[in-house]
Design a protein around this motif. Structure first.
Motif, PDB file in Angstrom:
ATOM      1  N   THR A  87      65.648  61.308  29.776  1.00 42.30           N
ATOM      2  CA  THR A  87      66.709  61.829  28.916  1.00 42.30           C
ATOM      3  C   THR A  87      67.725  60.718  28.648  1.00 42.30           C
ATOM      4  N   PRO A  88      68.639  60.932  27.687  1.00 45.49           N
ATOM      5  CA  PRO A  88      69.715  59.944  27.473  1.00 45.49           C
ATOM      6  C   PRO A  88      70.531  59.699  28.750  1.00 45.49           C
ATOM      7  N   ALA A  89      70.741  60.752  29.546  1.00 48.78           N
ATOM      8  CA  ALA A  89      71.492  60.583  30.806  1.00 48.78           C
ATOM      9  C   ALA A  89      70.736  59.661  31.760  1.00 48.78           C
ATOM     10  N   ALA A  90      69.430  59.794  31.800  1.00 44.93           N
ATOM     11  CA  ALA A  90      68.622  58.939  32.670  1.00 44.93           C
ATOM     12  C   ALA A  90      68.689  57.494  32.205  1.00 44.93           C
ATOM     13  N   TRP A  91      68.573  57.282  30.886  1.00 46.68           N
ATOM     14  CA  TRP A  91      68.653  55.917  30.364  1.00 46.68           C
ATOM     15  C   TRP A  91      70.004  55.292  30.708  1.00 46.68           C
ATOM     16  N   ALA A  92      71.090  56.051  30.538  1.00 48.12           N
ATOM     17  CA  ALA A  92      72.434  55.519  30.835  1.00 48.12           C
ATOM     18  C   ALA A  92      72.560  55.182  32.317  1.00 48.12           C
ATOM     19  N   GLY A  93      72.135  56.097  33.183  1.00 48.01           N
ATOM     20  CA  GLY A  93      72.197  55.861  34.619  1.00 48.01           C
ATOM     21  C   GLY A  93      71.303  54.719  35.048  1.00 48.01           C
ATOM     22  N   PHE A  94      70.130  54.678  34.450  1.00 52.44           N
ATOM     23  CA  PHE A  94      69.159  53.641  34.778  1.00 52.44           C
ATOM     24  C   PHE A  94      69.707  52.258  34.450  1.00 52.44           C
ATOM     25  N   PHE A  95      70.325  52.119  33.274  1.00 50.71           N
ATOM     26  CA  PHE A  95      70.862  50.821  32.892  1.00 50.71           C
ATOM     27  C   PHE A  95      72.096  50.451  33.701  1.00 50.71           C
ATOM     28  N   THR A  96      72.862  51.439  34.131  1.00 47.31           N
ATOM     29  CA  THR A  96      74.009  51.164  35.001  1.00 47.31           C
ATOM     30  C   THR A  96      73.517  50.600  36.329  1.00 47.31           C
ATOM     31  N   ILE A  97      72.492  51.227  36.872  1.00 48.10           N
ATOM     32  CA  ILE A  97      71.928  50.757  38.140  1.00 48.10           C
ATOM     33  C   ILE A  97      71.305  49.376  37.955  1.00 48.10           C
ATOM     34  N   ARG A  98      70.619  49.172  36.839  1.00 49.62           N
ATOM     35  CA  ARG A  98      70.015  47.867  36.550  1.00 49.62           C
ATOM     36  C   ARG A  98      71.088  46.774  36.484  1.00 49.62           C
ATOM     37  N   ALA A  99      72.233  47.077  35.879  1.00 47.26           N
ATOM     38  CA  ALA A  99      73.320  46.098  35.786  1.00 47.26           C
ATOM     39  C   ALA A  99      73.819  45.746  37.184  1.00 47.26           C
ATOM     40  N   PHE A 100      73.946  46.751  38.044  1.00 48.71           N
ATOM     41  CA  PHE A 100      74.360  46.525  39.427  1.00 48.71           C
ATOM     42  C   PHE A 100      73.317  45.676  40.147  1.00 48.71           C
ATOM     43  N   ASP A 101      72.048  45.935  39.845  1.00 49.43           N
ATOM     44  CA  ASP A 101      70.943  45.253  40.497  1.00 49.43           C
ATOM     45  C   ASP A 101      70.869  43.777  40.128  1.00 49.43           C
ATOM     46  N   LEU A 102      71.426  43.406  38.976  1.00 47.26           N
ATOM     47  CA  LEU A 102      71.379  42.008  38.560  1.00 47.26           C
ATOM     48  C   LEU A 102      72.027  41.089  39.587  1.00 47.26           C
ATOM     49  N   SER A 103      73.001  41.608  40.295  1.00 52.93           N
ATOM     50  CA  SER A 103      73.676  40.793  41.301  1.00 52.93           C
ATOM     51  C   SER A 103      72.840  40.660  42.572  1.00 52.93           C
ATOM     52  N   GLY A 104      71.761  41.423  42.654  1.00 49.76           N
ATOM     53  CA  GLY A 104      70.906  41.363  43.837  1.00 49.76           C
ATOM     54  C   GLY A 104      71.393  42.234  44.975  1.00 49.76           C
ATOM     55  N   GLU A 105      72.560  42.836  44.806  1.00 52.73           N
ATOM     56  CA  GLU A 105      73.123  43.637  45.887  1.00 52.73           C
ATOM     57  C   GLU A 105      72.289  44.885  46.158  1.00 52.73           C
ATOM     58  N   LEU A 106      71.821  45.532  45.115  1.00 54.44           N
ATOM     59  CA  LEU A 106      71.053  46.765  45.299  1.00 54.44           C
ATOM     60  C   LEU A 106      69.757  46.478  46.042  1.00 54.44           C
ATOM     61  N   LYS A 107      69.056  45.434  45.635  1.00 57.70           N
ATOM     62  CA  LYS A 107      67.786  45.097  46.272  1.00 57.70           C
ATOM     63  C   LYS A 107      67.991  44.776  47.744  1.00 57.70           C
ATOM     64  N   SER A 108      68.992  43.985  48.061  1.00 58.94           N
ATOM     65  CA  SER A 108      69.219  43.635  49.463  1.00 58.94           C
ATOM     66  C   SER A 108      69.663  44.857  50.262  1.00 58.94           C
ATOM     67  N   TRP A 109      70.416  45.748  49.638  1.00 54.51           N
ATOM     68  CA  TRP A 109      70.841  46.964  50.322  1.00 54.51           C
ATOM     69  C   TRP A 109      69.637  47.848  50.637  1.00 54.51           C
ATOM     70  N   VAL A 110      68.739  48.016  49.677  1.00 56.00           N
ATOM     71  CA  VAL A 110      67.543  48.840  49.881  1.00 56.00           C
ATOM     72  C   VAL A 110      66.652  48.217  50.954  1.00 56.00           C
ATOM     73  N   GLN A 111      66.474  46.897  50.909  1.00 62.69           N
ATOM     74  CA  GLN A 111      65.660  46.227  51.921  1.00 62.69           C
ATOM     75  C   GLN A 111      66.262  46.406  53.308  1.00 62.69           C
ATOM     76  N   SER A 112      67.565  46.297  53.408  1.00 64.13           N
ATOM     77  CA  SER A 112      68.254  46.479  54.684  1.00 64.13           C
ATOM     78  C   SER A 112      68.055  47.902  55.205  1.00 64.13           C
ATOM     79  N   LEU A 113      68.157  48.863  54.298  1.00 68.31           N
ATOM     80  CA  LEU A 113      67.956  50.267  54.669  1.00 68.31           C
ATOM     81  C   LEU A 113      66.537  50.499  55.166  1.00 68.31           C
ATOM     82  N   GLU A 114      65.546  49.935  54.481  1.00 63.57           N
ATOM     83  CA  GLU A 114      64.154  50.097  54.892  1.00 63.57           C
ATOM     84  C   GLU A 114      63.902  49.438  56.246  1.00 63.57           C
TER      85      GLU A 114
END
Length: 135
Positions: A87-114
């Protein structure tokens, strides 16, 4: 087999739908999500093919359940039978998360959690007998 967390599966559903142009058939999404987790060695082909006692495929049932929960926040929208669509809401949320992920913080956070989850699971396995004795 311990299946991946629901949030991890939901994220891969979104990624798979994005890669397929935002809309795809159910079977295609189930296959794409399974391939993702097989490729990163979180699941085996046996895990994907396992059946419940009544004969229902465990993996497909899990994916369908997660999809149903994704309808509530309107990340996936109504389409023809057997087709899933962002949906449009998913696209908006998805791109917001992708923008956050560009810094690498999301990936490292997920890896740390795993890693933390794996360490905790390993500790429980090693200390289960001792813990049971103390109870």
């Amino acid at each position: 087999m311990k299946y991946p967390y629901q949030d991890a599966i939901a994220w891969v559903i979104l990624e798979s739908l994005e890669a397929l142009g935002g809309e795809a058939k159910r079977k295609g999404i189930i296959k794409a999500v399974a391939n993702h987790f097989i490729n990163i060695k979180r699941l085996t082909e046996e895990d994907i093919q396992s059946k419940e006692p009544r004969g229902k495929n465990v993996w497909e049932h899990r994916i369908d359940s997660i999809r149903a929960q994704m309808l509530v926040p309107k990340w996936l929208g109504p389409t023809s039978i057997g087709t899933w669509k962002l949906t449009p809401a998913a696209w908006a949320g998805f791109f917001t998360i992708r923008a956050f992920d560009l810094s690498g913080e999301l990936k490292s956070w997920v890896q740390s959690l795993e890693q933390s989850s794996n360490k905790a699971e390993g500790w429980l396995q090693l200390n289960r007998a001792e813990m049971v004795q103390k109870i």
